[in-house]
Design a protein around this motif. Sequence first.
Motif: not given
Ligand SMILES: [Zn+2]
Length: 309
Positions: A52-53, A56, A155, A159
Amino acid sequence: MHNHSHESSHHLENEDVKNIGTAFFLNLFFTIVEFVGGAITNSVAILSDAVHDLGDCISLGMSWYFQHISKRAGNKVYTYGYKRFSLLGAIITSVVLAIGSFLIIAKAVPRLFHPEQPDARGMLLLAVLGVIINGAAVLRLRKGHSINERVVSLHMLEDVLGWLAVLVGAVVMLFANLPILDPILSIAIAFYVLTNVYRNVKESLQIILQAAPAAIDTDDVIRIVSDIPEIESVHDVHVWSTDGQYNIMTVHVVLNKEKSLPELHELKEKIRRKLQSVGIQHVTIEFETDKEDCSMEGCCRYYSQTENL
Ligand SMILES: [Zn+2]
Ligand SMILES: [Zn+2]
Ligand SMILES: [Zn+2]
C-alpha cells in the motif's frame, strides 16, 4: 475561489509542492522499513501495508512530478497543455497497486489454512512507527490550502487507521495464540487497496473516454444556456474534462433574431460567466440563426432529446 493575488497563490503552490515532496520522502523511507520489517517479522499484514505504501510513494512521486509538468503551457502538439498527463500517474499507480495486492493475497490465503506465527512484538513496533509517521504527515498537510494537499492528507488519515488495525492485531497476538489474525488483516488491507484502485481506474478511464465530468449534469448545462432569453435553442453540445478538474464544452447556439458583433460578444461573455459558475472553464460557442441549415445539427444526436427544454 481564486481571490488571492498572483504573489500569494504562487507562494501557496510552492508550499504545496514542498509539502508533497516531504510526504514523498517520508513515505519512501518508511516503505523500505516496512518491506524489511515484514520479512523479519514474517508478517503478511505488514507486507500488505508495505505494498500500500509503495503505491502511495509512486502516486506521491507522480503528483509531485506532474505538478510541474501540468503547469506547462500548451504547444502545437499538446494544444490543451499537459493537464491530462496527471492521469498517467493515476493509472501507473493503480497498475502497481493491483499487481502488488494480488501477490500479497496469493501469499496470505494459504496462511489462512496453515497460519505461521509472526513476531508480534516487531509488528507492534512497526505499527507504532506507522501511526506516528502517517499521523505527522496528516497534521502537516492538514494545514495546507490546495485541494491536492487536502486529498493527500485525507488519504494518510486512512493509512493511520490501517496501522491502528495492525497495532490492535499485534497486541492481541502478543497475548493470545491467534496467528490467523495476521493473514486476515493482510487480506482485509489488500481488498481495501483494491477498492480504491477500482475507483481511481474507473474515474481515469471515464475522463479518457470523454465522459461528461461527474460533477456536471449535461441536461442542466443545456438548460442554463437555452434559458437565456435571446437564445432559441442549442445543439451539438459536448462536455468533457482534460483531467477531472479543467472542464471543456462546445455548443452551437441558435439565436431568435440576428445580432451585431458587439451584441454577440456580450452574449458570449454572459454564457461563459454562467457556465463558469457551474465549473466549465473552457467554452467554445458557435452562433447561428434558425435560417441556417447547420450540418452539425445531427452530430452525436444527444441534444435532440433535450432541445425543447
Ligand atoms: Zn496510503
Ligand atoms: Zn449548429
Ligand atoms: Zn458534435
